[in-house]
Design a protein around this motif. Sequence first.
Motif, PDB file in Angstrom:
ATOM      1  N   ASN B 338      36.779  26.122  36.833  1.00 13.75           N
ATOM      2  CA  ASN B 338      36.998  27.426  37.478  1.00 13.75           C
ATOM      3  C   ASN B 338      37.372  28.507  36.474  1.00 13.75           C
ATOM      4  OD1 ASN B 338      36.585  27.159  40.321  1.00 13.75           O
ATOM      5  ND2 ASN B 338      38.303  25.734  40.333  1.00 13.75           N
ATOM      6  N   VAL B 339      37.504  28.116  35.227  1.00 12.62           N
ATOM      7  CA  VAL B 339      37.990  29.069  34.219  1.00 12.62           C
ATOM      8  C   VAL B 339      37.090  30.307  34.143  1.00 12.62           C
ATOM      9  CG1 VAL B 339      38.366  29.391  31.721  1.00 12.62           C
ATOM     10  CG2 VAL B 339      39.126  27.302  32.854  1.00 12.62           C
ATOM     11  N   GLY B 340      37.705  31.464  34.202  1.00 15.21           N
ATOM     12  CA  GLY B 340      36.991  32.721  33.962  1.00 15.21           C
ATOM     13  C   GLY B 340      36.156  33.223  35.114  1.00 15.21           C
ATOM     14  N   THR B 341      36.347  32.672  36.305  1.00 15.52           N
ATOM     15  CA  THR B 341      35.445  33.034  37.411  1.00 15.52           C
ATOM     16  C   THR B 341      36.071  34.025  38.410  1.00 15.52           C
ATOM     17  OG1 THR B 341      36.195  31.146  38.722  1.00 15.52           O
ATOM     18  CG2 THR B 341      34.287  30.772  37.321  1.00 15.52           C
ATOM     19  N   GLN B 342      37.185  34.640  38.019  1.00 19.14           N
ATOM     20  CA  GLN B 342      37.906  35.502  38.966  1.00 19.14           C
ATOM     21  C   GLN B 342      37.054  36.685  39.449  1.00 19.14           C
ATOM     22  OE1 GLN B 342      39.048  34.420  36.061  1.00 19.14           O
ATOM     23  NE2 GLN B 342      40.719  33.075  36.675  1.00 19.14           N
TER      24      GLN B 342
END
Lengths: 313, 516
Positions: B338-342
Amino acid sequence: MLKPLIRRLIEMTVVMALVVTIVFVIVRIAPGDPAAMMLGPDATPQDVADLRVRLGLDQSLAVQYLRYVGGLLSGDLGQSIFLGQPVGAALLARAEPTFFLTLFSLLIACTIALPVGILSAYWRGSLFDQATTTLAMFAASVPSFWLGLVLMQVFAVKLGWFDPSGYGGPGAGLGTRLHHLVLPAVALGIVSSALIARFTRASMLDVLGDDFVRTARAKGMSEWQVVLGHAFKNALIPILTVIGLTAALLVSGAIVTETVFGLPGVGSLIVSAVLRRDYPVIQGALLVIAGLYVIINFVIDMLYLAVDPRVRY
Amino acid sequence: MTKPRLRFVLSVLTAAAAATAIMGPATAAPQKGGVINVATIGEPPTLDPVSSTADLVGIISQHMFETLFTFDKNWAVTPLLAAEMPQVSADGLVYTIKLRDGVTFHDGAKMTSKDVVASLNRWLKIASRGKQVAGFVTGVAADGDLGVKITLKEPYAPLLAFLAFNNAAAIIVPADAAAQDTLTKNIGTGPYMLKERKADQYIQLVRFDGYKSRAGEPDGYGGARKQYLDEIRFVPVPDASTRVEGAVAGQFAYVDSLPVESYARVQGGKDKPLILKPFGWPIFFMNHKAGVLANLDARKAVQAALAPEDMLTAAFGSKEFFSVEAPLYPKEYVWSSNVGTQAYKPQGDTEAAKALLKKSGYDGVKPVRILTSRQYEFHYKMALVAQEYLKAAGFKVQMDVVEWATLVQRRADPALWDIYITHSPFLPEPALINYMADSAPGWWVSDAKAKAVRALNTETDLKKRVKLFEGMQKLIYDEIPAYKVGNFNALAAKSPQLEGVVPAPWPYFWNAWLEK
């Protein structure tokens, strides 16, 4: 007889030369690139450019055209980019289903249309005439692919009498192959019958009131001898024309029907060639179809001469 | 029979009956024999998987041709024609690959290192993916009769995944065939061989009796290949409605790529639905080179404006066929994170999009041109929804709906589009993703990308690579080469008699059998 024949042959040559040129230009002007289609979605522009060079598509239009015409003059329609075989061989391999489909469709169309057209003209204004006119309008306005899908649903999916698509697997005999043509031929035949029926009716109405028909009746001939032997024979020229044109239309008009029924005919070959921009196949197929049109028209013109001695060219 | 003995027999029978009731009927053992017809989306442009990246080419040709490596059920690289995983030198520059002994081609000739060297050189020369690798390769050389050495200029971790992939594939063919760019004969080492190809009618593959399967059990595309079926016939059925009718009527043992709307209809038919969950991702590529979206803030405005939930609902209808997920890989893959998917907003954020668009200096005059096609109806449906959300954010939008061949040509010209829509199955290795190459339409080029790609490509430790990919994913959401709409599933259908078929992005039938 010889002079009109020669004149028609010269006209046919001019028409075919125009077809060759126009098709070549239109196909090249249309967007899309066979190299990009061959290489697939993840090919880079450089890969596409490299393949274009290998296929000779990087050369100027004039050079490609001269090469193509040179090949045509020596009887070579070119090489398919995707099928790995000569265009002539590819067309020949697809000729059987298209030929039989056209033939059967035409037979079905004529079997329905000629009696219906003759009878509705004979019983003009009757319930039969009104009913067949309505049905003919319906058949003429129904797309053949839609009718094909309906037939497929009923006779292939629900009743299981036919395979929904295809032309038989490896080693399929002629009977099996022809069995696969029944539904598409019925779909095309019904749609085509509308036009022929309307023309037959109109043409018959033109002659049924003529003096020679009255004379024939006065001579005591039976009613069916009058209708079929005299009236129908004289009404035949416009009917022949429309049957001939329908045959030519069926060759090219079977395109969608062949695709829907997965028939490996000339029509589906053209569709797939257009979708993947197989230039030589598109050119070759359209050239052959145009040639068929020209030949059919020529044959019809010659038939006029045979059927009606008054006709002069 | 004495009473105690009778009691014993009865108790054994009762236990056996109870066990059967609990475990259900035993699955019938695989049976040899039979012919299957497989309906495909059309006629493949070629049967040579080296020269095309089309999935259809890979699906069919993988039965005839094999690669040194392939992927197991967890998408890890596993040996196929190679005897085992390669020995890699400490500096990561030399891959020594042992070949399996006794493998023969369809013409009866034994496969040797000479064939492998020639085939790999052909792949490096003409395959789209081979050319990507060629820049890293110093040479390919034979190492005895049954060994090959690949020497690299610098470490290149995706090498084995590239060698394993099944389109633009590094297939092994006889050396004399590999000497030519165009394959004239379809001779491979696969479990099935070509008997007859009638274009637009069928491609008939028959069992290759000289096939030497790997030992053990099937494992994804790897492991044993059992060859139960006598014949596999791939039948092109380009019309989707006709494929649906074929499935309902039970004309085919397997029908590929059905429209998801047909699910209920197929369920009531003779063939039964088969869902591959998840299959892939719809992608909106953005043009970095020219036009409105060459501006980063404008791309960020697009990313904020789009509402993937609505787009996916319009495209696929039932939630059975999609999921609204930001990670570039779903949880089934080692790369999932999920890293960086904001920045991914399921309902979109119109206000944020408006602010970003203002910041970009967008003049409101130049339209965002969405290049799409109705070849895949879900592309078009997503484009329609996207158009409305982009308008709401303040973009002027122009829809350029063309047929697929035109799209494929136009996307190569940066002057003609701002967004183009496509889709892809999830690819087992990130380096295989289209936009990792600078030359891919969209032309994503940046220093940060070059650094991230280099780091990912040169690191050979998988755990470290997964961590590096997290950084790459964050960069993708920051620089937006493309917008991932979500995950979607694929619908196929298979006959109840066909067993041993595992849902796969590139379906295969060497372990399938027909129950009689």
